[in-house]
Scaffold this motif. Structure first.
Motif, PDB file in Angstrom:
ATOM      1  N   ILE A 135       0.924  -1.258  -0.057  1.00  0.00           N
ATOM      2  CA  ILE A 135       0.017  -0.036  -0.045  1.00  0.00           C
ATOM      3  C   ILE A 135       1.116   1.396   0.291  1.00  0.00           C
ATOM      4  CG2 ILE A 135      -1.787   1.153   1.267  1.00  0.00           C
ATOM      5  CD1 ILE A 135      -2.942  -1.353   0.146  1.00  0.00           C
ATOM      6  N   PRO A 136       0.764   2.203  -0.993  1.00  0.00           N
ATOM      7  CA  PRO A 136       1.728   3.342  -1.094  1.00  0.00           C
ATOM      8  C   PRO A 136       1.361   4.302  -0.023  1.00  0.00           C
ATOM      9  CG  PRO A 136       0.037   3.538  -2.945  1.00  0.00           C
ATOM     10  CD  PRO A 136       0.161   1.939  -2.117  1.00  0.00           C
ATOM     11  N   GLU A 137       2.419   4.903   0.644  1.00  0.00           N
ATOM     12  CA  GLU A 137       1.897   5.880   1.602  1.00  0.00           C
ATOM     13  C   GLU A 137       2.340   7.048   0.892  1.00  0.00           C
ATOM     14  OE1 GLU A 137       0.876   5.372   4.740  1.00  0.00           O
ATOM     15  OE2 GLU A 137       0.795   3.216   4.478  1.00  0.00           O
ATOM     16  N   LEU A 138       1.635   8.381   1.220  1.00  0.00           N
ATOM     17  CA  LEU A 138       1.769   9.480   0.835  1.00  0.00           C
ATOM     18  C   LEU A 138       3.097  10.069   1.425  1.00  0.00           C
ATOM     19  CD1 LEU A 138      -1.887  11.091   1.225  1.00  0.00           C
ATOM     20  CD2 LEU A 138      -0.658  10.424  -0.883  1.00  0.00           C
ATOM     21  N   THR A 139       3.883  10.998   0.608  1.00  0.00           N
ATOM     22  CA  THR A 139       5.000  11.483   1.165  1.00  0.00           C
ATOM     23  C   THR A 139       4.750  12.848   2.050  1.00  0.00           C
ATOM     24  OG1 THR A 139       5.526  12.733  -0.925  1.00  0.00           O
ATOM     25  CG2 THR A 139       6.114  10.369  -0.595  1.00  0.00           C
ATOM     26  N   LEU A 140       5.901  13.245   2.878  1.00  0.00           N
ATOM     27  CA  LEU A 140       5.428  14.501   3.397  1.00  0.00           C
ATOM     28  C   LEU A 140       5.340  15.888   2.210  1.00  0.00           C
ATOM     29  CD1 LEU A 140       5.507  16.409   5.961  1.00  0.00           C
ATOM     30  CD2 LEU A 140       7.997  16.426   5.931  1.00  0.00           C
ATOM     31  N   ASP A 141       6.054  15.512   1.230  1.00  0.00           N
ATOM     32  CA  ASP A 141       5.944  16.627   0.282  1.00  0.00           C
ATOM     33  C   ASP A 141       4.469  16.572  -0.160  1.00  0.00           C
ATOM     34  OD1 ASP A 141       8.545  17.514   0.611  1.00  0.00           O
ATOM     35  OD2 ASP A 141       9.016  16.424  -1.243  1.00  0.00           O
ATOM     36  N   GLN A 142       3.777  15.475  -0.635  1.00  0.00           N
ATOM     37  CA  GLN A 142       2.455  15.125  -1.156  1.00  0.00           C
ATOM     38  C   GLN A 142       1.813  15.830  -0.098  1.00  0.00           C
ATOM     39  OE1 GLN A 142       2.622  10.956  -1.948  1.00  0.00           O
ATOM     40  NE2 GLN A 142       2.566  11.292  -3.859  1.00  0.00           N
ATOM     41  N   LEU A 143       1.636  15.414   0.989  1.00  0.00           N
ATOM     42  CA  LEU A 143       0.895  15.903   2.342  1.00  0.00           C
ATOM     43  C   LEU A 143       0.844  17.315   2.464  1.00  0.00           C
ATOM     44  CD1 LEU A 143       1.481  13.280   4.950  1.00  0.00           C
ATOM     45  CD2 LEU A 143      -0.734  13.420   3.744  1.00  0.00           C
ATOM     46  N   GLU A 144       2.042  18.039   2.346  1.00  0.00           N
ATOM     47  CA  GLU A 144       2.199  19.402   2.341  1.00  0.00           C
ATOM     48  C   GLU A 144       1.488  20.280   1.280  1.00  0.00           C
ATOM     49  OE1 GLU A 144       6.310  19.697   3.135  1.00  0.00           O
ATOM     50  OE2 GLU A 144       5.955  20.425   5.458  1.00  0.00           O
ATOM     51  N   SER A 145       1.670  19.552  -0.069  1.00  0.00           N
ATOM     52  CA  SER A 145       1.101  20.216  -1.130  1.00  0.00           C
ATOM     53  C   SER A 145      -0.404  20.601  -0.856  1.00  0.00           C
ATOM     54  CB  SER A 145       1.129  19.356  -2.294  1.00  0.00           C
ATOM     55  OG  SER A 145       0.657  18.260  -2.294  1.00  0.00           O
ATOM     56  N   TYR A 146      -1.074  19.723  -0.039  1.00  0.00           N
ATOM     57  CA  TYR A 146      -2.637  19.941   0.063  1.00  0.00           C
ATOM     58  C   TYR A 146      -2.743  20.825   1.245  1.00  0.00           C
ATOM     59  CZ  TYR A 146      -3.574  15.478  -2.320  1.00  0.00           C
ATOM     60  OH  TYR A 146      -3.592  14.610  -3.223  1.00  0.00           O
ATOM     61  N   SER A 147      -1.742  21.130   2.010  1.00  0.00           N
ATOM     62  CA  SER A 147      -1.908  22.095   3.081  1.00  0.00           C
ATOM     63  C   SER A 147      -1.820  23.685   2.534  1.00  0.00           C
ATOM     64  CB  SER A 147      -0.776  22.417   3.994  1.00  0.00           C
ATOM     65  OG  SER A 147       0.490  22.607   3.366  1.00  0.00           O
ATOM     66  N   LYS A 148      -1.754  23.462   1.046  1.00  0.00           N
ATOM     67  CA  LYS A 148      -1.417  25.105   0.550  1.00  0.00           C
ATOM     68  C   LYS A 148      -3.075  25.336  -0.276  1.00  0.00           C
ATOM     69  CE  LYS A 148       3.451  24.865  -0.430  1.00  0.00           C
ATOM     70  NZ  LYS A 148       3.696  23.905   0.363  1.00  0.00           N
ATOM     71  N   LEU A 149      -3.770  24.562  -0.068  1.00  0.00           N
ATOM     72  CA  LEU A 149      -5.191  24.676  -0.563  1.00  0.00           C
ATOM     73  C   LEU A 149      -5.935  25.897  -0.029  1.00  0.00           C
ATOM     74  CD1 LEU A 149      -6.338  21.118  -1.482  1.00  0.00           C
ATOM     75  CD2 LEU A 149      -5.510  22.641  -3.175  1.00  0.00           C
ATOM     76  N   GLU A 150      -6.624  26.454  -0.891  1.00  0.00           N
ATOM     77  CA  GLU A 150      -7.417  27.438  -0.092  1.00  0.00           C
ATOM     78  C   GLU A 150      -8.505  27.080   1.033  1.00  0.00           C
ATOM     79  OE1 GLU A 150     -10.642  31.079  -1.312  1.00  0.00           O
ATOM     80  OE2 GLU A 150      -9.741  29.776  -2.980  1.00  0.00           O
ATOM     81  N   GLY A 151      -8.298  27.543   2.160  1.00  0.00           N
ATOM     82  CA  GLY A 151      -9.176  27.269   3.296  1.00  0.00           C
ATOM     83  C   GLY A 151      -8.601  26.423   4.410  1.00  0.00           C
ATOM     84  N   VAL A 152      -7.409  25.860   4.347  1.00  0.00           N
ATOM     85  CA  VAL A 152      -6.633  25.175   5.158  1.00  0.00           C
ATOM     86  C   VAL A 152      -6.074  26.301   6.177  1.00  0.00           C
ATOM     87  CG1 VAL A 152      -4.921  23.668   5.566  1.00  0.00           C
ATOM     88  CG2 VAL A 152      -6.320  23.233   3.599  1.00  0.00           C
ATOM     89  N   GLU A 153      -6.425  26.148   7.385  1.00  0.00           N
ATOM     90  CA  GLU A 153      -5.969  27.130   8.296  1.00  0.00           C
ATOM     91  C   GLU A 153      -4.266  26.905   8.768  1.00  0.00           C
ATOM     92  OE1 GLU A 153      -7.436  27.914  12.434  1.00  0.00           O
ATOM     93  OE2 GLU A 153      -8.664  28.887  11.062  1.00  0.00           O
ATOM     94  N   SER A 154      -4.119  25.652   9.010  1.00  0.00           N
ATOM     95  CA  SER A 154      -3.037  25.018   9.376  1.00  0.00           C
ATOM     96  C   SER A 154      -2.745  23.607   9.121  1.00  0.00           C
ATOM     97  CB  SER A 154      -2.636  25.443  10.942  1.00  0.00           C
ATOM     98  OG  SER A 154      -3.479  24.745  11.600  1.00  0.00           O
ATOM     99  N   PHE A 155      -1.531  23.277   9.162  1.00  0.00           N
ATOM    100  CA  PHE A 155      -1.053  21.657   8.956  1.00  0.00           C
ATOM    101  C   PHE A 155       0.025  21.185   9.825  1.00  0.00           C
ATOM    102  CE2 PHE A 155       1.734  19.125   6.585  1.00  0.00           C
ATOM    103  CZ  PHE A 155       1.287  17.917   6.405  1.00  0.00           C
ATOM    104  N   TYR A 156      -0.213  20.313  10.219  1.00  0.00           N
ATOM    105  CA  TYR A 156       0.767  19.391  11.039  1.00  0.00           C
ATOM    106  C   TYR A 156       0.682  18.020  11.056  1.00  0.00           C
ATOM    107  CZ  TYR A 156      -3.065  18.651  14.237  1.00  0.00           C
ATOM    108  OH  TYR A 156      -4.437  18.192  14.776  1.00  0.00           O
ATOM    109  N   TYR A 157       1.692  17.296  11.322  1.00  0.00           N
ATOM    110  CA  TYR A 157       1.944  15.711  11.044  1.00  0.00           C
ATOM    111  C   TYR A 157       2.505  15.125  12.313  1.00  0.00           C
ATOM    112  CZ  TYR A 157       6.626  16.762   9.556  1.00  0.00           C
ATOM    113  OH  TYR A 157       8.275  17.052   9.491  1.00  0.00           O
ATOM    114  N   THR A 158       2.384  13.871  12.307  1.00  0.00           N
ATOM    115  CA  THR A 158       3.278  12.858  12.936  1.00  0.00           C
ATOM    116  C   THR A 158       3.758  12.096  12.205  1.00  0.00           C
ATOM    117  OG1 THR A 158       1.153  11.561  13.531  1.00  0.00           O
ATOM    118  CG2 THR A 158       1.682  13.351  14.918  1.00  0.00           C
ATOM    119  N   ASN A 159       5.261  11.427  12.611  1.00  0.00           N
ATOM    120  CA  ASN A 159       5.750  10.366  11.848  1.00  0.00           C
ATOM    121  C   ASN A 159       6.122   9.604  12.798  1.00  0.00           C
ATOM    122  OD1 ASN A 159       7.908  11.848  13.017  1.00  0.00           O
ATOM    123  ND2 ASN A 159       9.165  11.863  11.164  1.00  0.00           N
TER     124      ASN A 159
END
Length: 305
Positions: free
Chosen positions: A85-109
């Motif tokens: 099962i492919p996992e989303l990379t941090l770069d991919q996840l961060e790209s969605y944080s730039k979408l309009e309406g996203v107030e903030s983004f954080y993550y755990t690894n």
């Protein structure tokens, strides 16, 4: 004439009509109050949804991927090989944080490490079996990041906002403080683990790559936490790394640094797979990343989804 007859009828049964009038008035008043309360509740609900912050996560559609793999002949019940099962990379996840309406983004690894000998994990009577039937390590190599051979689960936080368990109170720091959110190789450990190993704030613990004994990491303990889950175990025969008492927390950058270091000089070994065929196993560790997006309203959430 009609009005006059009606008035006479009312006067003949004055008591009964007064009672009916009171009943009608009471019903009308109660209905008005109920409608007002309902409207106020709906307004409050709508206002609450508009002003409530919502969190969202993105992950691969595992069911769809598994169905697709099976239809193409992979991961069948005859081979018993796991479906990747492919996992989303941090770069991919961060790209969605730039979408309009996203107030903030954080993550755990999350990654898995083992004891280097001087800092053993908490062990219950049920978590002593980490190998496959027959004494092999086949099961261990099939699990994420060699987790079946590991003693500790390391979870990294990208910021204090990501520390949801500590924010909601299910975990509380009782001694010391939180690590720096940098490559400081610092961590916090459970009170149960600290008590077993006589570890204090300021001490250094040594852990190793589960798949490469010579690869060790030293982490400075900045705090000790108490968890409501420390005395719980998961499953009938849980691994040591699955025991809540063996959960170690650090910064996400520390976990990333450990994973990056393990990729520099990985070793390759051959193990027996679940279908009896040999398969290669790299000592390179992986971390599983989970991103969380904070949205200011339900409307923003609907647009984000």
């Amino acid at each position: 004439m009609i009005v006059k007859n009606a008035w006479r009828s009312i006067r003949r049964a004055k008591g009964r009509n007064i009672l009916i009038g009171i009943i009608i008035f009471t019903i009308a008043t109660t209905s008005t109050i109920a409608l007002s309360i309902l409207k106020a509740a709906n307004d409050a609900k709508a206002s609450g949804l508009e002003n409530t912050k919502i969190t969202a996560q993105i992950s691969p559609d595992r069911q769809k991927l598994m169905s697709s793999a099976r239809s193409s002949g992979g991961g069948t019940t005859t081979t018993m090989e796991p479906i990747q099962i492919p996992e989303l990379t941090l770069d991919q996840l961060e790209s969605y944080s730039k979408l309009e309406g996203v107030e903030s983004f954080y993550y755990t690894n999350t990654a898995s490490l083992s004891s280097a000998g001087t800092f053993p994990p908490v062990k219950s009577s049920d978590n002593s079996a980490n190998s496959a039937p027959g004494g092999g390590q086949a099961r261990g190599t099939m699990l994420f990041g060699g987790a079946a051979n590991a003693d500790f689960t390391l979870t990294g936080y990208s910021s204090s906002e990501a520390m949801s368990d500590f924010i909601d109170g299910s975990k509380t720091i009782t001694e010391g403080g939180v690590f720096k959110f940098t490559d400081g190789y610092e961590c916090i450990i459970s009170s149960t683990l600290a008590a077993q190993n006589s570890t204090k704030v300021g001490d250094t613990i040594t852990l190793k790559n589960p798949l490469k004994s010579s690869e060790t990491y030293k982490l400075k303990v900045t705090g000790i936490y108490k968890s409501t889950e420390e005395n719980q175990t998961s499953g009938p025969m849980p691994l040591a790394s699955a025991d809540p008492a063996n959960a170690v927390y650090a910064s996400a950058s520390t976990i990333s640094a450990i994973v990056s270091n393990s990729a520099k000089n990985p070793e390759t070994s051959t193990t027996e797979g679940m279908n009896g065929q040999n398969r290669e196993q790299s000592s390179k560790m992986n971390d599983r990343i989970t991103g969380t997006y904070v949205l200011p309203s339900k409307e923003a959430y609907d647009q984000f989804g």
